[in-house]
Scaffold this motif. Structure first.
Motif, PDB file in Angstrom:
ATOM      1  N   PHE A 150       0.837  -1.201   0.000  1.00  0.00           N
ATOM      2  CA  PHE A 150       0.000   0.000   0.000  1.00  0.00           C
ATOM      3  C   PHE A 150       0.871   1.251   0.000  1.00  0.00           C
ATOM      4  O   PHE A 150       0.606   2.209  -0.732  1.00  0.00           O
ATOM      5  CB  PHE A 150      -0.923  -0.010   1.227  1.00  0.00           C
ATOM      6  N   ALA A 151       1.926   1.240   0.813  1.00  0.00           N
ATOM      7  CA  ALA A 151       2.810   2.402   0.895  1.00  0.00           C
ATOM      8  C   ALA A 151       3.496   2.664  -0.439  1.00  0.00           C
ATOM      9  O   ALA A 151       3.631   3.819  -0.867  1.00  0.00           O
ATOM     10  CB  ALA A 151       3.851   2.191   1.991  1.00  0.00           C
ATOM     11  N   ASP A 152       3.917   1.592  -1.129  1.00  0.00           N
ATOM     12  CA  ASP A 152       4.598   1.775  -2.403  1.00  0.00           C
ATOM     13  C   ASP A 152       3.639   2.285  -3.463  1.00  0.00           C
ATOM     14  O   ASP A 152       3.979   3.156  -4.265  1.00  0.00           O
ATOM     15  CB  ASP A 152       5.240   0.468  -2.855  1.00  0.00           C
ATOM     16  N   LYS A 153       2.413   1.747  -3.491  1.00  0.00           N
ATOM     17  CA  LYS A 153       1.421   2.233  -4.451  1.00  0.00           C
ATOM     18  C   LYS A 153       1.123   3.713  -4.218  1.00  0.00           C
ATOM     19  O   LYS A 153       0.984   4.489  -5.170  1.00  0.00           O
ATOM     20  CB  LYS A 153       0.143   1.406  -4.344  1.00  0.00           C
ATOM     21  N   THR A 154       1.028   4.083  -2.954  1.00  0.00           N
ATOM     22  CA  THR A 154       0.738   5.474  -2.625  1.00  0.00           C
ATOM     23  C   THR A 154       1.890   6.386  -3.032  1.00  0.00           C
ATOM     24  O   THR A 154       1.685   7.447  -3.637  1.00  0.00           O
ATOM     25  CB  THR A 154       0.456   5.621  -1.124  1.00  0.00           C
ATOM     26  N   SER A 155       3.121   5.978  -2.706  1.00  0.00           N
ATOM     27  CA  SER A 155       4.275   6.819  -3.047  1.00  0.00           C
ATOM     28  C   SER A 155       4.440   6.927  -4.559  1.00  0.00           C
ATOM     29  O   SER A 155       4.787   8.004  -5.076  1.00  0.00           O
ATOM     30  CB  SER A 155       5.553   6.266  -2.407  1.00  0.00           C
ATOM     31  N   GLU A 156       4.176   5.843  -5.303  1.00  0.00           N
ATOM     32  CA  GLU A 156       4.254   5.897  -6.755  1.00  0.00           C
ATOM     33  C   GLU A 156       3.236   6.894  -7.309  1.00  0.00           C
ATOM     34  O   GLU A 156       3.548   7.687  -8.207  1.00  0.00           O
ATOM     35  CB  GLU A 156       4.004   4.511  -7.354  1.00  0.00           C
ATOM     36  N   TRP A 157       2.017   6.837  -6.773  1.00  0.00           N
ATOM     37  CA  TRP A 157       0.969   7.745  -7.258  1.00  0.00           C
ATOM     38  C   TRP A 157       1.343   9.190  -6.964  1.00  0.00           C
ATOM     39  O   TRP A 157       1.175  10.073  -7.813  1.00  0.00           O
ATOM     40  CB  TRP A 157      -0.367   7.400  -6.599  1.00  0.00           C
ATOM     41  N   LEU A 158       1.878   9.446  -5.781  1.00  0.00           N
ATOM     42  CA  LEU A 158       2.284  10.804  -5.431  1.00  0.00           C
ATOM     43  C   LEU A 158       3.417  11.288  -6.336  1.00  0.00           C
ATOM     44  O   LEU A 158       3.410  12.440  -6.799  1.00  0.00           O
ATOM     45  CB  LEU A 158       2.713  10.859  -3.967  1.00  0.00           C
ATOM     46  N   ARG A 159       4.378  10.416  -6.607  1.00  0.00           N
ATOM     47  CA  ARG A 159       5.480  10.794  -7.491  1.00  0.00           C
ATOM     48  C   ARG A 159       4.973  11.111  -8.890  1.00  0.00           C
ATOM     49  O   ARG A 159       5.438  12.055  -9.543  1.00  0.00           O
ATOM     50  CB  ARG A 159       6.519   9.675  -7.555  1.00  0.00           C
ATOM     51  N   ASP A 160       4.026  10.316  -9.368  1.00  0.00           N
ATOM     52  CA  ASP A 160       3.471  10.531 -10.709  1.00  0.00           C
ATOM     53  C   ASP A 160       2.669  11.822 -10.804  1.00  0.00           C
ATOM     54  O   ASP A 160       2.354  12.281 -11.908  1.00  0.00           O
ATOM     55  CB  ASP A 160       2.589   9.352 -11.113  1.00  0.00           C
ATOM     56  N   HIS A 161       2.306  12.385  -9.661  1.00  0.00           N
ATOM     57  CA  HIS A 161       1.499  13.613  -9.656  1.00  0.00           C
ATOM     58  C   HIS A 161       2.258  14.781  -9.038  1.00  0.00           C
ATOM     59  O   HIS A 161       1.668  15.687  -8.442  1.00  0.00           O
ATOM     60  CB  HIS A 161       0.172  13.364  -8.925  1.00  0.00           C
ATOM     61  N   GLY A 162       3.598  14.767  -9.185  1.00  0.00           N
ATOM     62  CA  GLY A 162       4.404  15.920  -8.855  1.00  0.00           C
ATOM     63  C   GLY A 162       4.835  16.058  -7.411  1.00  0.00           C
ATOM     64  O   GLY A 162       5.399  17.086  -7.031  1.00  0.00           O
ATOM     65  N   ALA A 163       4.565  15.030  -6.586  1.00  0.00           N
ATOM     66  CA  ALA A 163       4.905  15.137  -5.169  1.00  0.00           C
ATOM     67  C   ALA A 163       6.155  14.344  -4.808  1.00  0.00           C
ATOM     68  O   ALA A 163       6.344  13.975  -3.647  1.00  0.00           O
ATOM     69  CB  ALA A 163       3.724  14.680  -4.312  1.00  0.00           C
ATOM     70  N   GLY A 164       7.024  14.097  -5.793  1.00  0.00           N
ATOM     71  CA  GLY A 164       8.228  13.338  -5.536  1.00  0.00           C
ATOM     72  C   GLY A 164       9.108  13.924  -4.445  1.00  0.00           C
ATOM     73  O   GLY A 164       9.569  13.199  -3.556  1.00  0.00           O
ATOM     74  N   PRO A 165       9.385  15.242  -4.461  1.00  0.00           N
ATOM     75  CA  PRO A 165      10.213  15.826  -3.394  1.00  0.00           C
ATOM     76  C   PRO A 165       9.619  15.622  -2.005  1.00  0.00           C
ATOM     77  O   PRO A 165      10.356  15.389  -1.038  1.00  0.00           O
ATOM     78  CB  PRO A 165      10.263  17.312  -3.768  1.00  0.00           C
ATOM     79  N   LEU A 166       8.286  15.698  -1.897  1.00  0.00           N
ATOM     80  CA  LEU A 166       7.640  15.466  -0.604  1.00  0.00           C
ATOM     81  C   LEU A 166       7.842  14.023  -0.156  1.00  0.00           C
ATOM     82  O   LEU A 166       8.161  13.760   1.012  1.00  0.00           O
ATOM     83  CB  LEU A 166       6.147  15.784  -0.699  1.00  0.00           C
ATOM     84  N   VAL A 167       7.675  13.066  -1.090  1.00  0.00           N
ATOM     85  CA  VAL A 167       7.867  11.648  -0.763  1.00  0.00           C
ATOM     86  C   VAL A 167       9.307  11.404  -0.321  1.00  0.00           C
ATOM     87  O   VAL A 167       9.554  10.711   0.667  1.00  0.00           O
ATOM     88  CB  VAL A 167       7.507  10.759  -1.972  1.00  0.00           C
ATOM     89  N   ASP A 168      10.256  11.982  -1.044  1.00  0.00           N
ATOM     90  CA  ASP A 168      11.675  11.816  -0.685  1.00  0.00           C
ATOM     91  C   ASP A 168      11.947  12.332   0.725  1.00  0.00           C
ATOM     92  O   ASP A 168      12.668  11.701   1.508  1.00  0.00           O
ATOM     93  CB  ASP A 168      12.564  12.551  -1.684  1.00  0.00           C
ATOM     94  N   SER A 169      11.376  13.482   1.046  1.00  0.00           N
ATOM     95  CA  SER A 169      11.604  14.074   2.368  1.00  0.00           C
ATOM     96  C   SER A 169      11.028  13.200   3.478  1.00  0.00           C
ATOM     97  O   SER A 169      11.670  12.972   4.505  1.00  0.00           O
ATOM     98  CB  SER A 169      10.978  15.473   2.428  1.00  0.00           C
ATOM     99  N   VAL A 170       9.818  12.695   3.271  1.00  0.00           N
ATOM    100  CA  VAL A 170       9.174  11.847   4.278  1.00  0.00           C
ATOM    101  C   VAL A 170       9.951  10.551   4.453  1.00  0.00           C
ATOM    102  O   VAL A 170      10.202  10.100   5.583  1.00  0.00           O
ATOM    103  CB  VAL A 170       7.711  11.566   3.898  1.00  0.00           C
ATOM    104  N   GLU A 171      10.347   9.919   3.322  1.00  0.00           N
ATOM    105  CA  GLU A 171      11.084   8.661   3.414  1.00  0.00           C
ATOM    106  C   GLU A 171      12.430   8.862   4.116  1.00  0.00           C
ATOM    107  O   GLU A 171      12.827   8.040   4.951  1.00  0.00           O
ATOM    108  CB  GLU A 171      11.285   8.081   2.016  1.00  0.00           C
ATOM    109  N   SER A 172      13.130   9.930   3.759  1.00  0.00           N
ATOM    110  CA  SER A 172      14.425  10.188   4.397  1.00  0.00           C
ATOM    111  C   SER A 172      14.255  10.429   5.892  1.00  0.00           C
ATOM    112  O   SER A 172      15.053   9.944   6.705  1.00  0.00           O
ATOM    113  CB  SER A 172      15.108  11.391   3.741  1.00  0.00           C
ATOM    114  N   TRP A 173      13.216  11.188   6.265  1.00  0.00           N
ATOM    115  CA  TRP A 173      12.955  11.444   7.684  1.00  0.00           C
ATOM    116  C   TRP A 173      12.692  10.135   8.420  1.00  0.00           C
ATOM    117  O   TRP A 173      13.220   9.902   9.502  1.00  0.00           O
ATOM    118  CB  TRP A 173      11.758  12.377   7.837  1.00  0.00           C
ATOM    119  N   TYR A 174      11.906   9.252   7.807  1.00  0.00           N
ATOM    120  CA  TYR A 174      11.513   8.010   8.486  1.00  0.00           C
ATOM    121  C   TYR A 174      12.667   7.015   8.539  1.00  0.00           C
ATOM    122  O   TYR A 174      13.028   6.520   9.621  1.00  0.00           O
ATOM    123  CB  TYR A 174      10.322   7.386   7.763  1.00  0.00           C
ATOM    124  N   TYR A 175      13.258   6.705   7.390  1.00  0.00           N
ATOM    125  CA  TYR A 175      14.233   5.614   7.335  1.00  0.00           C
ATOM    126  C   TYR A 175      15.576   5.969   7.970  1.00  0.00           C
ATOM    127  O   TYR A 175      16.295   5.073   8.414  1.00  0.00           O
ATOM    128  CB  TYR A 175      14.436   5.159   5.891  1.00  0.00           C
TER     129      TYR A 175
END
Length: 367
Positions: A47-72
């Motif tokens: 579910f997380a990967d599907k969501t992040s892919e959809w966000l990246r495809d709709h221009g939210a890649g930098p936001l996804v990168d920031s959240v992933e970096s903060w978490y991992y």
């Protein structure tokens, strides 16, 4: 003379409000439908990967990168050593016909992990050997799975997915063909999404995304042999090439870990190399055999070190994050009944991934 008072026009105001509500509602409806389509698309993904892919495809890649970096980067693995009992399961490989490396001795043990033989290839010799070990000296709780594949005894195949690569020339079945299932020795994941890298892919006679000079590249020739190198240096286009898949820069080059040498900027995004997450990589040893490594809570340096420990002289990072690292091998009994096994039993995802259509491209191995 007093200025005329402009009166309020209720009808016009209501019309503007109605149009605004209609536009917002329409946008949210379309976005919701798009997101629902992404969640219901064929092929395994969390579910997380599907969501992040959809966000990246709709221009939210930098936001996804920031959240992933903060978490991992904040979920650092434990320094408590893993249970050494899990490194001694199964019968060890005896008289292995490949030069298998001696893996690092786990903390709390006095012997190196065993290598286990996989499915026999033609002539009865194992097509591959698998094991697991501790790749991160600072965090001995981390365990990596490793497979060494006999390149001379098998054939490698690259299969595009339903969505990766997204190309009008991609007419792939996106699964292991039925004719190859009886001879299947292993399946494993490919690299990053093509929208996130400069590199490309060649398959079925077409450059589905242009190949990029300097990128780490896995190339398969017309004998089914796979090798890895930098595009334009060790590997390049030829009449014998049937498939090529690129992903970032070489992670191991001339037997040396590159993250400690090349520094930042080569690994797919800001801070991506520092994330402790599921990672996978593919390399070749000095004899041309393939080495696959994956594991959870690996940062990039630990993955590179694991590939070097396993004997890689050149290697590339494949996909990362939960559910994206997939390696399943197949053993057969005397009646030729095949039994699938994950490289690491806690690896997310179904055992039959890639036997049904999948959205991502992948590799598979036949005897």
């Amino acid at each position: 003379m007093p200025k005329p008072v402009v009166g309020h026009i209720p009808g016009k105001s209501r019309l503007i409000t109605f149009v605004a509500i209609a536009l917002v509602t329409g946008f949210l409806t379309l976005a919701g439908m798009s997101y629902a389509d992404a969640l219901n698309a064929p092929g395994y993904a969390s579910f997380a990967d599907k969501t992040s892919e959809w966000l990246r495809d709709h221009g939210a890649g930098p936001l996804v990168d920031s959240v992933e970096s903060w978490y991992y980067t904040r979920h650092v693995p434990s320094t408590t050593a893993a249970d050494v009992k899990q490194f001694a399961h199964g019968a060890p490989a005896s008289n292995a016909h490949l030069q298998l490396p001696t893996l690092p001795i786990p903390v709390g043990s006095t012997v190196a992990p065993r290598w286990l033989p996989g499915r026999p290839a033609a002539g009865g010799k194992p097509a591959l050997y698998t094991s697991s070990f501790e790749p991160d000296r600072a965090h001995p709780s981390v365990i990596a799975g490793v497979a060494v594949i006999d390149s001379a005894a098998v054939k490698l195949h690259l299969m595009p997915g339903t969505a990766q690569p997204n190309s009008a020339q991609n007419h792939s079945a996106a699964q292991v063909p039925a004719v190859d299932v009886p001879n299947l020795a292993a399946v494993f994941n490919s690299g990053f999404r093509f929208g996130d890298i400069a590199g490309g892919i060649y398959a079925f006679g077409h450059e589905l995304k242009p190949l990029h000079a300097g990128s780490a590249t896995a190339v398969i020739d017309d004998r089914g042999r796979l090798t890895i190198g930098e595009w334009g240096r060790e590997v390049k286009a030829s009449s014998h090439m049937v498939a090529a898949r690129q992903n970032l820069a070489l992670l191991v080059d001339d037997g040396r870990s590159q993250p400690q040498i090349r520094g930042l900027g080569y690994w797919g995004g800001t801070g991506l190399e520092n994330q402790y997450t599921w990672r996978s990589g593919l390399g070749v040893d000095r004899n041309g055999n393939l080495i696959y490594v994956d594991g959870n809570q690996l940062n990039l340096s630990a993955l590179a070190s694991a590939l070097v420990d396993a004997g890689a002289v050149r290697a590339m990072q494949l996909d990362i994050h939960p559910g994206m690292a997939t390696f399943v091998s197949y053993s057969v009994d005397h009646a030729r009944h095949a039994t699938p096994s994950k490289l690491l039993t806690w690896q997310p995802g179904p055992l039959n991934r890639y036997l049904t259509p999948d959205r991502r491209d992948f590799f598979y191995v036949t005897t």
